[in-house]
Write a protein that holds these residues in place. Structure first.
Motif, PDB file in Angstrom:
ATOM      1  N   GLY A 116      52.203  51.362   9.350  1.00 27.62           N
ATOM      2  CA  GLY A 116      53.413  50.689   8.604  1.00 27.62           C
ATOM      3  C   GLY A 116      54.263  51.953   7.975  1.00 27.62           C
ATOM      4  N   LEU A 117      54.278  51.780   6.687  1.00 29.63           N
ATOM      5  CA  LEU A 117      55.164  52.916   5.992  1.00 29.63           C
ATOM      6  C   LEU A 117      54.568  54.238   6.259  1.00 29.63           C
ATOM      7  CD1 LEU A 117      57.347  53.323   4.120  1.00 29.63           C
ATOM      8  CD2 LEU A 117      55.722  53.270   2.107  1.00 29.63           C
ATOM      9  N   LEU A 118      53.243  54.417   6.233  1.00 30.49           N
ATOM     10  CA  LEU A 118      52.987  55.805   6.542  1.00 30.49           C
ATOM     11  C   LEU A 118      53.185  56.379   7.667  1.00 30.49           C
ATOM     12  CD1 LEU A 118      50.467  57.384   4.940  1.00 30.49           C
ATOM     13  CD2 LEU A 118      49.005  56.759   6.777  1.00 30.49           C
ATOM     14  N   GLN A 141      45.664  56.358   1.264  1.00 31.23           N
ATOM     15  CA  GLN A 141      45.267  55.232   0.336  1.00 31.23           C
ATOM     16  C   GLN A 141      43.806  55.477   0.106  1.00 31.23           C
ATOM     17  OE1 GLN A 141      46.318  52.231  -1.003  1.00 31.23           O
ATOM     18  NE2 GLN A 141      48.628  52.670  -0.360  1.00 31.23           N
ATOM     19  N   ILE A 142      42.996  56.208   0.938  1.00 35.33           N
ATOM     20  CA  ILE A 142      41.703  56.230   1.044  1.00 35.33           C
ATOM     21  C   ILE A 142      41.413  57.518  -0.030  1.00 35.33           C
ATOM     22  CG2 ILE A 142      39.369  56.796   2.197  1.00 35.33           C
ATOM     23  CD1 ILE A 142      40.459  55.295   4.341  1.00 35.33           C
ATOM     24  N   THR A 143      40.877  57.190  -1.012  1.00 36.41           N
ATOM     25  CA  THR A 143      40.644  58.476  -2.004  1.00 36.41           C
ATOM     26  C   THR A 143      39.419  59.396  -1.472  1.00 36.41           C
ATOM     27  OG1 THR A 143      39.177  57.044  -3.474  1.00 36.41           O
ATOM     28  CG2 THR A 143      41.654  57.330  -4.045  1.00 36.41           C
ATOM     29  N   MET A 144      39.345  60.418  -1.608  1.00 34.47           N
ATOM     30  CA  MET A 144      37.942  61.577  -1.284  1.00 34.47           C
ATOM     31  C   MET A 144      37.512  62.089  -2.297  1.00 34.47           C
ATOM     32  SD  MET A 144      38.425  61.156   1.995  1.00 34.47           S
ATOM     33  CE  MET A 144      37.550  62.278   2.449  1.00 34.47           C
ATOM     34  N   PRO A 191      41.532  46.384  -2.304  1.00 35.48           N
ATOM     35  CA  PRO A 191      42.661  46.940  -1.474  1.00 35.48           C
ATOM     36  C   PRO A 191      42.290  48.517  -1.143  1.00 35.48           C
ATOM     37  CG  PRO A 191      42.946  47.048  -3.992  1.00 35.48           C
ATOM     38  CD  PRO A 191      41.502  46.078  -3.417  1.00 35.48           C
ATOM     39  N   PRO A 192      43.069  48.870  -0.009  1.00 33.29           N
ATOM     40  CA  PRO A 192      42.792  50.199   0.665  1.00 33.29           C
ATOM     41  C   PRO A 192      42.849  51.350  -0.651  1.00 33.29           C
ATOM     42  CG  PRO A 192      44.367  49.015   1.722  1.00 33.29           C
ATOM     43  CD  PRO A 192      44.221  48.159   0.709  1.00 33.29           C
ATOM     44  N   SER A 193      43.331  51.196  -1.689  1.00 28.50           N
ATOM     45  CA  SER A 193      43.474  52.200  -2.715  1.00 28.50           C
ATOM     46  C   SER A 193      41.940  52.422  -3.531  1.00 28.50           C
ATOM     47  CB  SER A 193      44.747  51.758  -3.614  1.00 28.50           C
ATOM     48  OG  SER A 193      44.445  50.743  -4.305  1.00 28.50           O
ATOM     49  N   GLU A 194      41.205  51.250  -3.265  1.00 32.09           N
ATOM     50  CA  GLU A 194      39.966  51.262  -4.007  1.00 32.09           C
ATOM     51  C   GLU A 194      38.765  51.348  -3.164  1.00 32.09           C
ATOM     52  OE1 GLU A 194      39.547  47.744  -6.661  1.00 32.09           O
ATOM     53  OE2 GLU A 194      41.464  48.251  -7.539  1.00 32.09           O
ATOM     54  N   ILE A 195      38.900  51.173  -1.864  1.00 30.23           N
ATOM     55  CA  ILE A 195      37.936  51.250  -1.023  1.00 30.23           C
ATOM     56  C   ILE A 195      37.522  52.739  -0.645  1.00 30.23           C
ATOM     57  CG2 ILE A 195      39.024  51.380   1.268  1.00 30.23           C
ATOM     58  CD1 ILE A 195      36.077  49.069   0.634  1.00 30.23           C
ATOM     59  N   GLY A 196      38.188  53.664  -0.816  1.00 36.91           N
ATOM     60  CA  GLY A 196      37.252  54.949  -0.723  1.00 36.91           C
ATOM     61  C   GLY A 196      36.316  55.244  -1.734  1.00 36.91           C
ATOM     62  N   LYS A 215      38.214  50.650  11.530  1.00 35.65           N
ATOM     63  CA  LYS A 215      37.490  51.218  10.407  1.00 35.65           C
ATOM     64  C   LYS A 215      36.865  52.408  11.093  1.00 35.65           C
ATOM     65  CE  LYS A 215      34.666  47.643   9.425  1.00 35.65           C
ATOM     66  NZ  LYS A 215      35.033  46.698  10.554  1.00 35.65           N
ATOM     67  N   THR A 216      36.629  52.719  12.141  1.00 38.90           N
ATOM     68  CA  THR A 216      35.998  53.811  12.833  1.00 38.90           C
ATOM     69  C   THR A 216      36.525  55.110  12.092  1.00 38.90           C
ATOM     70  OG1 THR A 216      35.165  52.821  14.569  1.00 38.90           O
ATOM     71  CG2 THR A 216      35.124  55.053  14.687  1.00 38.90           C
ATOM     72  N   GLN A 217      38.153  55.272  12.134  1.00 38.71           N
ATOM     73  CA  GLN A 217      38.565  56.307  11.782  1.00 38.71           C
ATOM     74  C   GLN A 217      38.469  56.482  10.169  1.00 38.71           C
ATOM     75  OE1 GLN A 217      39.602  54.209  13.994  1.00 38.71           O
ATOM     76  NE2 GLN A 217      40.519  55.257  15.895  1.00 38.71           N
ATOM     77  N   ALA A 218      38.706  55.455   9.536  1.00 36.45           N
ATOM     78  CA  ALA A 218      38.334  55.621   8.040  1.00 36.45           C
ATOM     79  C   ALA A 218      36.981  56.107   7.758  1.00 36.45           C
ATOM     80  CB  ALA A 218      38.539  54.462   7.516  1.00 36.45           C
ATOM     81  N   TYR A 219      36.059  55.736   8.494  1.00 36.43           N
ATOM     82  CA  TYR A 219      34.471  56.244   8.226  1.00 36.43           C
ATOM     83  C   TYR A 219      34.578  57.858   8.410  1.00 36.43           C
ATOM     84  CZ  TYR A 219      32.938  51.420   7.736  1.00 36.43           C
ATOM     85  OH  TYR A 219      32.397  50.065   7.460  1.00 36.43           O
ATOM     86  N   LEU A 220      35.136  58.045   9.624  1.00 37.35           N
ATOM     87  CA  LEU A 220      35.233  59.534  10.150  1.00 37.35           C
ATOM     88  C   LEU A 220      35.863  60.272   9.180  1.00 37.35           C
ATOM     89  CD1 LEU A 220      36.048  59.208  13.797  1.00 37.35           C
ATOM     90  CD2 LEU A 220      33.912  60.147  12.768  1.00 37.35           C
ATOM     91  N   MET A 221      36.919  59.868   8.531  1.00 37.71           N
ATOM     92  CA  MET A 221      37.687  60.798   7.504  1.00 37.71           C
ATOM     93  C   MET A 221      36.867  60.796   6.238  1.00 37.71           C
ATOM     94  SD  MET A 221      41.490  60.155   5.934  1.00 37.71           S
ATOM     95  CE  MET A 221      40.711  59.373   4.421  1.00 37.71           C
ATOM     96  N   VAL A 222      36.341  59.798   5.793  1.00 43.23           N
ATOM     97  CA  VAL A 222      35.565  59.974   4.454  1.00 43.23           C
ATOM     98  C   VAL A 222      34.471  60.889   4.639  1.00 43.23           C
ATOM     99  CG1 VAL A 222      33.889  58.623   3.135  1.00 43.23           C
ATOM    100  CG2 VAL A 222      35.913  57.530   3.655  1.00 43.23           C
ATOM    101  N   GLY A 223      33.644  61.158   5.806  1.00 42.61           N
ATOM    102  CA  GLY A 223      32.892  62.145   6.139  1.00 42.61           C
ATOM    103  C   GLY A 223      31.264  61.703   5.545  1.00 42.61           C
TER     104      GLY A 223
END
Length: 610
Positions: free
Chosen positions: A18-20, A202-205, A286-291, A317-325
């Motif tokens: 979307g906006l991203l 959105q995903i905090t690290m 929300p995505p801002s808190e799931i990280g 969710k695979t990509q989010a999981y990979l990014m989180v490490g």
């Protein structure tokens, strides 16, 4: 480039394309506009600050957005879901008239109905579109149980074939999707694999907070986190059964289930019934808190039911999981499992096999913390190098550029040539045309012209005009006699000399046709084409074409379509000049006027090899 994003889901709804995506395209130097609906996903309720109205314009971070009305719904009712999809498609089709004309449109699928405004935009304003497929329809509808009616699924399949034909390019998220579409007749050169990214903004690290870990019960446990929709497709009974296996053998192991979905209440009830203290449910975040939760996990879980369709998909969710490490446990066959293993980011296990999941958890628990950290870091590096927003957006920009160039360069010069040649021809041949019209009127009566609806560019109908060559003779039941019995000597002469085609110069001047292109056939044939055969409509139909100078009506339908598609894929100014010269020779030699035993060509019944 001027890029229009057509998507039913857009911020503030959760949508990683979307906006991203719009912001990144703008950052890379392009003008972006969005056509979308009023936000109501996933709850089916219009978001605070919005209300349904005919149209609403707004600007988000410099991105202009046109919102159109829809029926807000996202519950289990198939009828309401269909109304949600169809209402947006209808309103967005009208909305295409109120956006700035883009160079190219990007279309986010699902749902499949979002293709309608893209096709309207192309038909009315000549804008090519790139179709980005996240779910294969009707496959996903059947696999998830969303739709089981065979007639509806067949109708969806037919609609998708039409979308593939009309799209300038199709992008998919995996090689498996690409292979499946190729099997359905979509040409390989019309397909590109562009992997998804995640919502990086959105995903905090941040480093996990020990106090927060204690508060959520993460301290002192090996936490395997599943975050996302809990529906039938996820087959999460497997997790509960694996928890039973691990309850005794690995007492510190715990499954943390985060999110919503139609299966949540049932799964919670089974957890209580089985007294599984090693399974906990947390509400959707929300995505801002799931990280925060993902960073507290020791391992992250992906699971889908064991269906052939899911072997060629890659859960978002695979990509989010990979990014989180974090180490990933991948309970999906095929492309998704290959991605995680290629990244060195975790282990794949057999889906819907509780013991396999329990063994994979135990295997991770047997590793040292340093080994698990290295595994997570490998996945993170893989994400930024191959799957990130910047990498994906650049891949889309390359596709957009190719589509825009193909739509601009050759077609504009060819159109100019058509206008000059057709206009000059009508002036020069005005007296012969008048003479032929008088002769037809005298010998065959009126009307002098035979006019019929034919499919033109992208299959859009137009009225084609030719000199009349047949009598209006019918049998005792009022049905037209065969062509061979209605054809007159004058008609045969006009066809043999191709003089009956001269009025089509008016169609060329109007833009319905070109001097050179596949011959326009019957509108009823459109539904009988394979996706490959239908590529003949990617260009304007012609008075003459590659098939006409290589056999005309004396060749089979398969041969004719192969020649037409070859022309579409290899068209150029030089080839058009060659075809025009060969046409002159063929007309003088009077070759290939009709098929063997036919006055012209037999009807096309939809049988073909391509």
């Amino acid at each position: 480039m001027r890029i229009l994003l057509i998507t039913q889901w857009f911020d503030p709804e959760p949508s990683f394309k979307g906006l991203l995506f719009a912001q990144e395209l703008r950052r890379q130097g392009h003008q972006v506009e969005v056509l979308t609906g009023f936000p109501n996903y996933p709850g089916g309720k219009v978001y605070p600050g919005y209300r349904i109205r005919p149209f609403q314009r707004e600007v988000m971070d410099g991105i202009p957005i046109l919102r159109v009305p829809l029926y807000p719904s996202h519950d289990g009712s198939g009828a309401k879901r269909a109304l949600n999809y169809l209402s947006f498609a209808a309103a967005a089709s009208i909305g295409t008239l109120f956006v700035n004309r883009p160079d190219v449109a990007y279309v986010y699928h699902p749902p499949a109905t979002v293709s309608l405004p893209a096709m309207v935009l192309r038909a009315l304003r000549g804008v090519p579109f790139v179709y980005d497929i996240q779910d294969l329809w009707p496959d996903t509808l059947a696999a998830t149980g969303m739709m089981e009616n065979a007639a509806v699924l067949k109708g969806v399949s037919g609609w998708m074939n039409r979308v593939y034909r009309q799209a300038a390019h199709v992008t998919v998220l995996s090689e498996g999707f690409k292979e499946r579409l190729q099997q359905r007749g979509v040409p390989e050169n019309k397909l590109s694999v562009i992997s998804n990214w995640t919502d990086e903004g959105q995903i905090t690290m941040a480093t996990p907070d020990p106090a927060r870990a204690r508060e959520l019960g993460f301290e002192g446990r090996f936490n395997v986190v599943f975050a996302g929709t809990m529906g039938k497709a996820q087959a999460l009974d497997t997790v509960l059964e694996a928890a039973e296996v691990l309850r005794e053998s690995q007492p510190t192991a715990r499954f943390v289930m985060i999110g919503g979905g139609v299966e949540v209440e049932r799964l919670q009830a089974q957890t209580m019934e089985k007294q599984l203290s090693n399974v906990v449910f947390l509400p959707r975040r929300p995505p801002s808190e799931i990280g925060e939760i993902l960073n507290l996990a020791d391992a992250l879980l992906v699971h889908l039911k064991d269906d052939p369709l899911f072997a060629i998909t890659i859960p978002s969710k695979t990509q989010a999981y990979l990014m989180v490490g974090k180490p990933i446990l991948m309970g999906v066959r095929g492309d998704a499992a290959w991605m995680v293993e290629d990244a060195g980011a975790g282990y794949a296990f057999e889906p819907q096999h509780p013991q396999a999941l329990a063994d994979a958890v135990a295997r991770l628990m047997g590793m040292t913390a340093a080994e698990r950290k290295e595994m997570g870091s490998s996945g993170q590096a893989y994400y930024w190098q191959r799957l990130s927003l910047e990498v994906g957006a650049r891949a889309f920009v390359r596709v957009f550029g190719q589509v825009v160039m193909a739509n601009r360069s050759s077609d504009r010069f060819k159109r100019l040539l058509d206008i000059v040649a057709a206009g000059s021809g009508l002036v020069i041949l005005s007296l012969p045309l008048a003479g032929l019209a008088s002769l037809v009127r005298l010998k065959l009566g009126s009307p002098v012209l035979f006019s019929q609806q034919r499919p033109g560019l992208h299959g859009q109908p137009f009225t084609m005009h030719k000199f009349r060559t047949m009598r209006d003779a019918v049998d005792s039941h009022g049905q037209p006699l065969p062509d061979s019995e209605r054809m007159t000597p004058l008609g045969r002469f006009l066809r043999a000399s191709s003089l009956d085609e001269l009025p089509e110069l008016v169609n060329v001047l109007r833009g319905d046709m070109s001097l050179v292109g596949p011959r326009p056939l019957l509108v009823e044939y459109l539904e009988r084409y394979t996706p490959q055969q239908a590529r003949r409509h990617e260009v304007r139909p012609g008075i003459t074409g590659w098939a006409q100078v290589n056999g005309r009506n004396a060749i089979s339908w398969d041969q004719k379509f192969k020649l037409d598609v070859w022309y579409v894929e290899n068209r150029s100014f030089a080839l058009d000049m060659k075809i025009l010269w060969l046409t002159v020779q063929k007309v003088f030699k009077r070759e290939g006027i009709s098929a063997a035993g036919e006055a012209t060509m037999p009807r096309f019944e939809g049988q073909g090899e391509i």
